[in-house]
Design an enzyme around this catalytic site. Sequence first.
Site, PDB file in Angstrom:
ATOM      1  CG  ASP A 106      -2.146   0.928   0.949  1.00 43.37           C
ATOM      2  OD1 ASP A 106      -2.083   1.740  -0.004  1.00 43.37           O
ATOM      3  OD2 ASP A 106      -3.144   0.848   1.687  1.00 43.37           O
TER       4      ASP A 106
HETATM    5  C1  BGC Z   1      -4.967   3.310  -0.009  1.00 45.78           C
HETATM    6  C2  BGC Z   1      -5.043   2.305  -1.131  1.00 45.78           C
HETATM    7  C3  BGC Z   1      -4.846   3.007  -2.438  1.00 45.78           C
HETATM    8  C4  BGC Z   1      -3.505   3.719  -2.425  1.00 45.78           C
HETATM    9  C5  BGC Z   1      -3.181   4.452  -3.689  1.00 45.78           C
HETATM   10  C6  BGC Z   1      -3.739   4.189  -0.090  1.00 45.78           C
HETATM   11  O1  BGC Z   1      -3.870   5.259   0.771  1.00 45.78           O
HETATM   12  O2  BGC Z   1      -5.013   2.649   1.228  1.00 45.78           O
HETATM   13  O3  BGC Z   1      -6.274   1.637  -1.089  1.00 45.78           O
HETATM   14  O4  BGC Z   1      -4.951   2.095  -3.492  1.00 45.78           O
HETATM   15  O5  BGC Z   1      -3.517   4.673  -1.377  1.00 45.78           O
HETATM   16  O6  BGC Z   1      -3.989   5.568  -3.829  1.00 45.78           O
END
Ligand code: BGC
Length: 742
Positions: free
Chosen positions: A264
């Site tokens: 993530d």
């Molecule tokens: C989120 C993810 C997301 C990623 C990219 C993170 O803050 O938890 O679900 O895909 O950012 O935007």
Amino acid sequence: MEVKKMFLGLVLFAVLPLGAQQNPVYLDKSKSIEERVEDALHRLTLKEKIAMVHAQSKFSSPGVARLGIPDFWMTDGPHGIRPEVLWDEWEQAGWSNDSCVAFPALTCLAATWNPEVSHLYGKSIGEEARFRNKTVLLGPGVNIYRTPLNGRNFEYMGEDPYLASRMVVPYVQGVQQNGVAACVKHFALNNQEVNRHTTNVVVDDRALYEIYLPAFKAAVQEGKAWAIMGSYNLYKGQHCCHNQYLLNDILKGEWGFDGVVISDWGGVHDTDQAITNGLDMEFGSWTNGLSNGASNAYDNYYLALPYLQRIQSGKVGTKELDDKVRRILRLALRTTMNTDRPFGSMLSPEHYKAARRIGEEGIVLLKNKNAVLPIDLSKVKKIAVIGENALKMMTVGGGSSSLKVQHEISPLDGLKERIGNKAEIVYARGYVGDASGEYNGVVTGQNLKDNRSVKELTDEAVKVASEADCVIFIGGLNKSAHQDCEDYDRKGLGLSYGQDELIAALAKANKNLVVVNISGNAVAMPWLAQVPAVLQAWYLGSEAGHALASVLMGDTNPSGKLPFTFPARLEDVGAHQSGEYIGTKSQDVVNEEYNEGIFVGYRWADKQKNVKPLFPFGYGLSYTTFAYSKPAIDKKIMSSDEEVTLTVKVKNTGAREGQEVVQLYISDKQSSLPRPVKELKGFAKVKLAPGEEKEVSFAINKDALSYFDDKKHEWVAEPGKFEAIVAASAADIKGVVPFELK
Ligand code: BGC
């Protein structure tokens, strides 16, 4: 001699098709993916390999330009394709060709209880991703609904592992048939937003395997997902983006996952763990995913120079690196380098149609006393529409799932369009919630500012309501901070902005009141007894107003069923009564004990004999009625390698066509380990014309009877007595058939 050689060369040239001689193995479509991966791997330098395992921009990582291996482009996910952002910023890039169709939020998809609709969802969003040249769609999310406070529940598929499993598989398949990878997230145990980087989840193996992992396992083993995203939180003291237990032991070991593990954004914290503990691609380091760290030095990523230096100094070998790069090459061959993949499409009429259908099938009718719904225009001549959510664009906001849409039909506009001049519609705001409408530079363009006092707003709404034949209040949550939004949990179960008081006042002013709750979460409804009709409408995306109007007016007969329990009080939720939920912010790692174990959602509600949920899991009404026959099974005693077939007839006993979701729960009557009262193990959505009857059958095998034995570390179907329960919700049992496992 010389002449002979030249001759042979000429012959070869003439026999092989032009160009085939030059095709290296990794580009040769006649070779297996694994041969091509090995060939490509051996052409790469150490530095090229290191470059591939970490980002080069906010949403991309490099391929190998000199070999024609394209860069990897990621996109959120999971409800539509995110607008392009600047190279190194969260801010949108301001392109004019990156608007999308917003599909309904995944809670709505889960509420359809229709795997076919889930495939349509995946296929459609996959086509948009493909057309936009994305390699990986960052979704779907399948974290289990543990508490109604979780600000991201709207991005997930509810509280039940079986329902989420059956719904995630076709979504993944639909996306990937476009040659775009689905990245199932957030693996695992990411069940709240407060302290999402510092919560160390303490959970027993039974709950892990029976509740929190099955949807991921189904996505990997049945859906054949090509990517998975590690979550921000910790498990057994290790961050889940580099977690030996979850990634190496379970995902890649037990489940045989051959795709890529993507971190993530900002979820990586340690180079050594990132090398050894199963991570393949590092993204977004030094950000908290959303608000911090606009800009990054990619060479300083945990898997960039620090990794290279460790290899160059001989501290670590290249075994792990090669494994990561093999997976990344496999990803390329499955996606960008698959020359047979389709071209995709975006903003097509089919995608709008799909968005509308998903919305119509997911809306849940919670209450309908005196048949207030559907609205009958032969009697209703004046309709009062009240509430901010009748106007507010819901596709902007909520965190990383925020979108830039080509268009979004508001509930009010949807109603106006549907009703035309057949009735008068009068709108009153009623309350002011969140008047902003901006996310990372995408603006809704709506001006929702209203400086009137609560009294002025209420007085106007009550007056408008009392003068109308029927009132539709459209409120709920709104994707601003603490109102269903990433990085924030809700502060309580109740509605904000004085909506409860307003609804109570409207109920007094007009007995034909319909409350439409827009949210991705359960909310308290202290006014429920005074309100004749309630609809659960989720974040419905681009076609929100059309889908909602269609259900309100009866063009669509509602057939959605709740994918999670609506508790009457927060204390009635297992995580809040028995388990821990740490809602206060902590910079340090905090242990959070999931003491409620396997008793999540209806499993907890079933255990509490005297506590009734407001609305149970699996619940939802229709404008028609259904009658169930007595269920029957083909044998009373089965052995573990056999199947039992249960059949039940369902009849539409009303005057409209409708769809019913027949639910099968299994109850284990004799077991060495504690088991839930019952667990969902099958469901079928059947469409029935008025008077029509259909037989539904379910095959019950040992998987449906098994629990996870944490001592033996395996699934066990223990001989003894069981019951197959046919139900219309977790609290509406239509028939029970006992049987036995030998
Ligand atoms: C989120 C993810 C997301 C990623 C990219 C993170 O803050 O938890 O679900 O895909 O950012 O935007």
